[in-house]
Design an enzyme around this catalytic site. Structure first.
Site, short mmCIF file in Angstrom:
data_model
loop_
_atom_site.label_atom_id
_atom_site.label_comp_id
_atom_site.label_asym_id
_atom_site.label_seq_id
_atom_site.Cartn_x
_atom_site.Cartn_y
_atom_site.Cartn_z
N PHE A 155 0.87 -1.18 0.00
CA PHE A 155 0.00 0.00 0.00
C PHE A 155 0.91 1.23 0.00
CE2 PHE A 155 -2.85 3.19 1.80
CZ PHE A 155 -3.94 3.01 0.96
N ASP A 224 2.67 -4.60 8.69
CA ASP A 224 1.44 -3.82 8.54
C ASP A 224 0.28 -4.82 8.56
OD1 ASP A 224 -0.84 -2.57 7.44
OD2 ASP A 224 0.37 -1.14 6.32
N TYR A 249 -10.38 0.87 11.30
CA TYR A 249 -11.64 1.20 10.60
C TYR A 249 -12.02 0.19 9.53
CZ TYR A 249 -8.16 3.47 7.52
OH TYR A 249 -7.07 3.74 6.74
N LYS A 250 -11.21 -0.86 9.34
CA LYS A 250 -11.55 -1.86 8.32
C LYS A 250 -12.31 -3.01 9.00
CE LYS A 250 -7.32 -0.78 5.72
NZ LYS A 250 -7.84 -0.08 4.55
N ARG A 394 -12.19 -5.61 -6.38
CA ARG A 394 -11.78 -6.14 -5.07
C ARG A 394 -13.02 -6.36 -4.20
NH1 ARG A 394 -7.86 -3.14 -0.74
NH2 ARG A 394 -9.72 -1.83 -0.61
C1 LIG Z 1 -1.92 -1.79 4.07
C2 LIG Z 1 -2.39 -0.41 4.46
N1 LIG Z 1 -1.58 0.36 5.21
C3 LIG Z 1 -1.98 1.60 5.58
C4 LIG Z 1 -3.21 2.10 5.20
C5 LIG Z 1 -3.68 3.48 5.52
O1 LIG Z 1 -3.26 4.11 6.54
P1 LIG Z 1 -3.96 5.43 7.10
O2 LIG Z 1 -5.06 4.98 7.96
O3 LIG Z 1 -2.87 6.13 7.76
O4 LIG Z 1 -4.53 6.19 5.94
C6 LIG Z 1 -4.07 1.32 4.43
C7 LIG Z 1 -5.40 1.81 3.97
O5 LIG Z 1 -5.71 2.95 3.88
C8 LIG Z 1 -3.63 0.05 4.04
O6 LIG Z 1 -4.42 -0.71 3.29
N1 LIG Z 2 -8.36 4.85 4.34
C1 LIG Z 2 -9.10 5.10 3.25
C2 LIG Z 2 -9.65 6.38 3.03
O1 LIG Z 2 -9.38 7.36 3.94
C3 LIG Z 2 -10.40 6.65 1.89
C4 LIG Z 2 -10.66 5.62 1.00
C5 LIG Z 2 -10.13 4.36 1.18
C6 LIG Z 2 -9.34 4.12 2.28
C7 LIG Z 2 -8.71 2.82 2.49
O2 LIG Z 2 -8.65 2.40 3.57
C8 LIG Z 2 -8.17 2.12 1.35
C9 LIG Z 2 -7.64 0.81 1.78
N2 LIG Z 2 -6.53 0.90 2.70
C10 LIG Z 2 -7.24 -0.13 0.67
O3 LIG Z 2 -6.85 -1.23 1.00
O4 LIG Z 2 -7.35 0.18 -0.48
#
Ligand SMILES: Cc1ncc(COP(=O)(O)O)c(C=O)c1O
Ligand SMILES: Nc1c(O)cccc1C(=O)C[C@H](N)C(=O)O
Length: 436
Positions: A155, A224, A249-250, A394
């Site tokens: 990511f 991660d 939040y997931k 996805r």
């Molecule tokens: C593998 C991974 N790492 C990190 C993040 C995001 O981190 P953050 O919550 O800081 O936007 C996501 C999704 O947004 C993710 O899928």
């Molecule tokens: N964190 C997100 C956001 O703030 C907006 C839209 C999507 C996201 C996501 O979490 C994307 C996610 N990490 C992904 O796996 O694609």
């Protein structure tokens, strides 16, 4: 700023390409399949959790790997914090309502989900910010080494943070600089950062084997867990992981923007120092000393005032997780993804997701040259998954609120969209700049 999600379409959507004519696949709405999925749902030990969530009528939600659904009691919990703890308790609530202890307390409630003994996990900040903290802490623990290893397909925030935390370091990326992790490891490598489950493909790494390999080369391992926590059991202590971060939040359903968590193995606490030395990580915040002294233990990874209303959402979600049997969760997750892979296989879309259940998280990613338009057509039918550039459909499978029957219905909706070619209608075409 990206435009509103519903107003526009996909950043990075694929350029129009010819899609193969769809194979003539029969409807999945057969009596035999109905009997099969109904029997699976009747035997599902997690089925009662569905009623503990609020989901809109007519929606099949396959995007809990991006934003989890709303637990039914979360609004009441947040309202209580607003009206009673904030409205009446005011500043007293830091002590009387336990606000001050929430980052550590909620960390200890996440700990069993990631296989961590108490006192090594805190809830704070975002995953991105926590990555910066743990990457820097890990680099400082290996001062004679100058290389960070990660994976090209990670990511992007993870890759960006290896740049930000690794100023002055060299970076080696799996899939670009070597075919195997072992080829990238030597005595110069300080830290390896990998995703336990890949956000795009859903591939699950062997945490024990990879961590052991990294340690054999004298480096520290950062995982991660964004796509594995709440999707499958994680064994951080047993695998002797050094540091980990993850979203709430997931799959955990903490709510939009709910704070992330950070794990640091107890053996590193005394020697570790992190760069964001705010007062919440101080040994004695209310002494208001001019100099920084880190707290003992995991507390030194905190930085500033936590977002209490978001923590209330996560606190409510963790009430559900306290009751979940992770072995049953994993079994159902694999049953759901296997069913979806099986039912969509005749459609002929290449899968990025491993067929081998041992190597699979809780999502299925299928490729289609016009994946953006196909996903928009599915969403119009109430099947919400997401699109990942350039060509990935996805689908996330959340065992707490999805049934086997819904998985069959989602596969049937995909079949209909492809066989009817409705996705070719201009309203599904991509326009620049949206959150997907
Ligand atoms: C593998 C991974 N790492 C990190 C993040 C995001 O981190 P953050 O919550 O800081 O936007 C996501 C999704 O947004 C993710 O899928
Ligand atoms: N964190 C997100 C956001 O703030 C907006 C839209 C999507 C996201 C996501 O979490 C994307 C996610 N990490 C992904 O796996 O694609």
């Amino acid at each position: 700023m990206p435009s509103e999600p519903q107003a526009a379409a996909g950043r990075g959507a694929a350029e129009p390409q010819a899609a193969e004519p769809p194979p003539a696949v029969e409807s999945l709405l057969t009596a035999r399949l109905t009997a099969e999925v109904e029997a699976l749902d009747a035997a599902d030990p997690l089925r009662a959790f569905r009623d503990r969530f609020t989901l809109p009528e007519g929606v099949l939600y396959l995007d809990g790997n991006s934003l989890g659904a709303l637990p039914a009691h979360t609004p009441e919990r947040i309202a209580r914090m607003v009206e009673q703890e904030w409205g009446r308790g005011l500043i007293r609530s830091w002590n009387e309502a336990g606000w001050y202890d929430l980052p550590r307390g909620l960390g200890d409630r996440i700990a069993p989900l990631v296989g961590a003994a108490a006192g090594q996990t805190v809830v704070c900040d975002s995953t991105s910010v926590n990555l910066f903290k743990v990457l820097t802490a890990a680099l400082r623990l290996r001062p004679d080494r100058r290389v960070i290893v990660s994976e090209l397909g990670s990511f992007p925030t993870d890759l960006y943070l290896t740049e930000g935390a690794g100023v002055g370091y060299d970076r080696r990326l799996l899939d670009r600089d070597g075919d195997t992790l072992e080829q990238l490891l030597d005595q110069d490598v300080a830290v390896v950062l990998l995703s336990h489950v890949d956000y795009r493909t859903g591939r699950l790494q062997d945490m024990a084997a990879v961590t052991e390999l990294v340690h054999r080369h004298g480096a520290l391992m950062v995982w991660d867990l964004c796509h594995s926590v709440g999707a499958l059991p994680v064994r951080l202590d047993a695998c002797e992981v050094d540091f980990a971060v993850g979203c709430s939040y997931k799959y955990l359903n903490g709510g939009p923007g709910s704070p992330a968590f950070l794990y640091a193995a107890a053996r590193h606490h005394d020697a570790a120092s992190q760069p964001l030395t705010g007062w919440f990580g101080h040994a004695d915040p209310f002494a208001f000393e001019p100099g920084y002294r880190p707290a003992d233990g995991i507390g030194r990874f905190l930085t500033g005032t936590p977002p209490l209303l978001s923590l209330a959402g996560l606190q409510a979600a963790l009430d559900l997780w306290d009751e979940v049997d992770l072995t049953a969760l994993r079994a159902k997750s694999l049953a759901l993804t296997s069913l979806f892979l099986r039912l969509t296989e005749p459609l002929g879309l290449p899968s990025l997701t491993p067929q081998d259940p041992e190597q699979r998280g809780s999502q299925v990613s299928l490729r289609h040259p016009q994946a953006y338009a196909v996903m928009q057509a599915l969403i119009e039918r109430g099947v919400i998954g997401d699109f990942r550039a350039p060509d990935v459909l996805r689908f996330g499978f959340t065992p707490l609120y999805l049934s086997h029957a819904e998985v069959r219905d989602a596969a049937e909706a995909l079949r209909e969209v492809l066989v009817s070619e409705v996705w070719r209608e201009p309203r599904f075409a991509a326009v620049a700049g949206a959150v997907t």
